[in-house]
Scaffold this motif. Structure first.
Motif, PDB file in Angstrom:
ATOM      1  N   ILE A  95     -23.547  43.382 -14.414  1.00 52.74           N
ATOM      2  CA  ILE A  95     -22.586  44.486 -14.391  1.00 52.74           C
ATOM      3  C   ILE A  95     -21.357  44.130 -15.231  1.00 52.74           C
ATOM      4  O   ILE A  95     -20.891  44.922 -16.042  1.00 52.74           O
ATOM      5  N   ARG A  96     -20.839  42.922 -15.034  1.00 47.86           N
ATOM      6  CA  ARG A  96     -19.621  42.503 -15.741  1.00 47.86           C
ATOM      7  C   ARG A  96     -19.788  42.497 -17.254  1.00 47.86           C
ATOM      8  O   ARG A  96     -18.851  42.816 -17.983  1.00 47.86           O
ATOM      9  N   VAL A  97     -20.968  42.129 -17.751  1.00 48.78           N
ATOM     10  CA  VAL A  97     -21.138  41.955 -19.201  1.00 48.78           C
ATOM     11  C   VAL A  97     -21.756  43.176 -19.893  1.00 48.78           C
ATOM     12  O   VAL A  97     -21.926  43.154 -21.108  1.00 48.78           O
ATOM     13  N   THR A  98     -22.094  44.208 -19.143  1.00 52.65           N
ATOM     14  CA  THR A  98     -22.727  45.395 -19.729  1.00 52.65           C
ATOM     15  C   THR A  98     -21.676  46.474 -19.959  1.00 52.65           C
ATOM     16  O   THR A  98     -21.174  47.064 -19.011  1.00 52.65           O
ATOM     17  N   PRO A  99     -21.328  46.745 -21.219  1.00 47.90           N
ATOM     18  CA  PRO A  99     -20.236  47.688 -21.488  1.00 47.90           C
ATOM     19  C   PRO A  99     -20.506  49.118 -21.035  1.00 47.90           C
ATOM     20  O   PRO A  99     -19.568  49.848 -20.735  1.00 47.90           O
ATOM     21  N   GLU A 100     -21.755  49.530 -20.971  1.00 47.10           N
ATOM     22  CA  GLU A 100     -22.085  50.899 -20.563  1.00 47.10           C
ATOM     23  C   GLU A 100     -21.846  51.129 -19.075  1.00 47.10           C
ATOM     24  O   GLU A 100     -21.734  52.270 -18.632  1.00 47.10           O
ATOM     25  N   ILE A 101     -21.778  50.059 -18.299  1.00 43.56           N
ATOM     26  CA  ILE A 101     -21.460  50.176 -16.876  1.00 43.56           C
ATOM     27  C   ILE A 101     -19.942  50.120 -16.752  1.00 43.56           C
ATOM     28  O   ILE A 101     -19.326  49.075 -16.922  1.00 43.56           O
ATOM     29  N   LEU A 102     -19.348  51.270 -16.486  1.00 42.59           N
ATOM     30  CA  LEU A 102     -17.894  51.373 -16.427  1.00 42.59           C
ATOM     31  C   LEU A 102     -17.330  50.878 -15.100  1.00 42.59           C
ATOM     32  O   LEU A 102     -16.234  50.340 -15.043  1.00 42.59           O
ATOM     33  N   GLN A 103     -18.064  51.136 -14.036  1.00 46.24           N
ATOM     34  CA  GLN A 103     -17.648  50.718 -12.703  1.00 46.24           C
ATOM     35  C   GLN A 103     -18.888  50.283 -11.945  1.00 46.24           C
ATOM     36  O   GLN A 103     -19.949  50.879 -12.092  1.00 46.24           O
ATOM     37  N   GLY A 104     -18.741  49.254 -11.128  1.00 45.43           N
ATOM     38  CA  GLY A 104     -19.853  48.786 -10.318  1.00 45.43           C
ATOM     39  C   GLY A 104     -19.357  48.400  -8.943  1.00 45.43           C
ATOM     40  O   GLY A 104     -18.400  47.635  -8.817  1.00 45.43           O
ATOM     41  N   TYR A 105     -19.991  48.936  -7.927  1.00 43.90           N
ATOM     42  CA  TYR A 105     -19.574  48.693  -6.542  1.00 43.90           C
ATOM     43  C   TYR A 105     -20.761  48.193  -5.732  1.00 43.90           C
ATOM     44  O   TYR A 105     -21.824  48.820  -5.736  1.00 43.90           O
ATOM     45  N   HIS A 106     -20.590  47.089  -5.047  1.00 44.50           N
ATOM     46  CA  HIS A 106     -21.572  46.608  -4.066  1.00 44.50           C
ATOM     47  C   HIS A 106     -21.194  47.305  -2.770  1.00 44.50           C
ATOM     48  O   HIS A 106     -20.075  47.142  -2.285  1.00 44.50           O
ATOM     49  N   ILE A 107     -22.111  48.103  -2.224  1.00 42.61           N
ATOM     50  CA  ILE A 107     -21.758  48.987  -1.118  1.00 42.61           C
ATOM     51  C   ILE A 107     -22.641  48.734   0.102  1.00 42.61           C
ATOM     52  O   ILE A 107     -23.692  48.107   0.010  1.00 42.61           O
ATOM     53  N   SER A 108     -22.198  49.252   1.229  1.00 38.16           N
ATOM     54  CA  SER A 108     -22.973  49.142   2.468  1.00 38.16           C
ATOM     55  C   SER A 108     -23.945  50.310   2.573  1.00 38.16           C
ATOM     56  O   SER A 108     -23.801  51.320   1.885  1.00 38.16           O
ATOM     57  N   GLY A 109     -24.925  50.157   3.447  1.00 40.28           N
ATOM     58  CA  GLY A 109     -25.887  51.232   3.681  1.00 40.28           C
ATOM     59  C   GLY A 109     -27.225  50.940   3.036  1.00 40.28           C
ATOM     60  O   GLY A 109     -27.495  49.818   2.613  1.00 40.28           O
ATOM     61  N   PRO A 110     -28.072  51.967   2.915  1.00 33.84           N
ATOM     62  CA  PRO A 110     -29.427  51.765   2.395  1.00 33.84           C
ATOM     63  C   PRO A 110     -29.471  51.479   0.889  1.00 33.84           C
ATOM     64  O   PRO A 110     -30.468  51.000   0.375  1.00 33.84           O
ATOM     65  N   VAL A 111     -28.396  51.778   0.179  1.00 34.23           N
ATOM     66  CA  VAL A 111     -28.290  51.505  -1.255  1.00 34.23           C
ATOM     67  C   VAL A 111     -27.383  50.295  -1.422  1.00 34.23           C
ATOM     68  O   VAL A 111     -26.386  50.150  -0.707  1.00 34.23           O
ATOM     69  N   ASP A 112     -27.714  49.425  -2.370  1.00 35.95           N
ATOM     70  CA  ASP A 112     -26.948  48.189  -2.543  1.00 35.95           C
ATOM     71  C   ASP A 112     -25.784  48.312  -3.520  1.00 35.95           C
ATOM     72  O   ASP A 112     -24.733  47.710  -3.311  1.00 35.95           O
ATOM     73  N   TYR A 113     -25.964  49.088  -4.594  1.00 39.88           N
ATOM     74  CA  TYR A 113     -24.924  49.214  -5.617  1.00 39.88           C
ATOM     75  C   TYR A 113     -24.765  50.672  -6.029  1.00 39.88           C
ATOM     76  O   TYR A 113     -25.741  51.429  -6.076  1.00 39.88           O
ATOM     77  N   CYS A 114     -23.540  51.022  -6.377  1.00 37.21           N
ATOM     78  CA  CYS A 114     -23.225  52.313  -6.980  1.00 37.21           C
ATOM     79  C   CYS A 114     -22.562  52.010  -8.318  1.00 37.21           C
ATOM     80  O   CYS A 114     -21.556  51.286  -8.367  1.00 37.21           O
ATOM     81  N   LEU A 115     -23.120  52.555  -9.391  1.00 45.09           N
ATOM     82  CA  LEU A 115     -22.623  52.290 -10.739  1.00 45.09           C
ATOM     83  C   LEU A 115     -22.215  53.593 -11.426  1.00 45.09           C
ATOM     84  O   LEU A 115     -22.847  54.623 -11.227  1.00 45.09           O
ATOM     85  N   MET A 116     -21.180  53.507 -12.239  1.00 45.42           N
ATOM     86  CA  MET A 116     -20.814  54.598 -13.145  1.00 45.42           C
ATOM     87  C   MET A 116     -21.222  54.136 -14.537  1.00 45.42           C
ATOM     88  O   MET A 116     -20.761  53.091 -15.013  1.00 45.42           O
ATOM     89  N   VAL A 117     -22.099  54.906 -15.179  1.00 43.69           N
ATOM     90  CA  VAL A 117     -22.645  54.537 -16.475  1.00 43.69           C
ATOM     91  C   VAL A 117     -22.273  55.607 -17.496  1.00 43.69           C
ATOM     92  O   VAL A 117     -22.366  56.804 -17.209  1.00 43.69           O
ATOM     93  N   GLN A 118     -21.873  55.193 -18.681  1.00 50.40           N
ATOM     94  CA  GLN A 118     -21.518  56.111 -19.765  1.00 50.40           C
ATOM     95  C   GLN A 118     -22.377  55.778 -20.974  1.00 50.40           C
ATOM     96  O   GLN A 118     -22.485  54.610 -21.362  1.00 50.40           O
ATOM     97  N   GLY A 119     -23.004  56.803 -21.553  1.00 46.29           N
ATOM     98  CA  GLY A 119     -23.810  56.596 -22.746  1.00 46.29           C
ATOM     99  C   GLY A 119     -23.843  57.832 -23.612  1.00 46.29           C
ATOM    100  O   GLY A 119     -23.332  58.879 -23.232  1.00 46.29           O
ATOM    101  N   PRO A 120     -24.452  57.715 -24.772  1.00 49.14           N
ATOM    102  CA  PRO A 120     -24.406  58.821 -25.735  1.00 49.14           C
ATOM    103  C   PRO A 120     -25.276  60.023 -25.387  1.00 49.14           C
ATOM    104  O   PRO A 120     -24.963  61.136 -25.802  1.00 49.14           O
TER     105      PRO A 120
END
Length: 159
Positions: A95-120
């Motif tokens: 997540i830290r080194v991937t520029p297309e991932i603008l935000q990355g959150y490790h979250i609770s619940g049935p899903v482990d991560y929530c990401l904001m991704v920007q691309g063309p």
């Protein structure tokens, strides 16, 4: 020289809170303008802002771009097959080194991560998603949600 002390929310006085409210909405205002608004001299505002930056209370000063002009934005929910410290640490680094991932959150619940991704484009995202997520054996599933329009985007934290 950077001050290694930390500042917490409880350390802020009313002047600090009022200054932070202003710079969170417009950090281009002059120290004199901010000082006039809060009742301090420009030099006092400058000293307070320098301390807040040096201690890391203010993490960044940025320009926020209109993302709708720059392709497609997606919310991606990632679930891991086998949860482990090693898998999460490796994904955190990805997540830290991937520029297309603008935000990355490790979250609770049935899903482990929530990401904001920007691309063309969505076509780009289909290929990128395969390479980024499907190639990772630790990931069980990723769900993608296209953001059609933004109804609210706020970076200011209420103090």
């Amino acid at each position: 020289m950077t001050n290694n002390a930390t500042i917490t929310i409880s350390d802020l006085d009313d002047f600090d809170r009022r200054i932070l409210k202003i710079v969170q909405s417009d950090n281009q205002r002059t120290h004199a303008d901010i000082g006039e608004a809060v009742g301090l001299s420009a030099s006092a505002v400058r000293r307070r802002l320098k301390l807040l930056r040096d201690t890391g209370f203010i993490e960044k000063d940025v320009a926020v771009l209109r993302s709708s002009e720059i392709g497609v934005r997606l919310i991606v929910l990632v679930s891991f097959q086998n949860e482990s410290i090693e898998a999460f640490d490796a994904f955190d680094e990805q997540i830290r080194v991937t520029p297309e991932i603008l935000q990355g959150y490790h979250i609770s619940g049935p899903v482990d991560y929530c990401l904001m991704v920007q691309g063309p484009s969505l076509e780009w995202y289909e290929d990128w998603g395969k390479q980024t997520f499907m190639s990772n054996p630790a990931i069980r599933r990723y769900d993608s949600h296209v953001i059609w329009s933004c109804k609210k985007f706020e970076t200011a934290i209420p103090l």
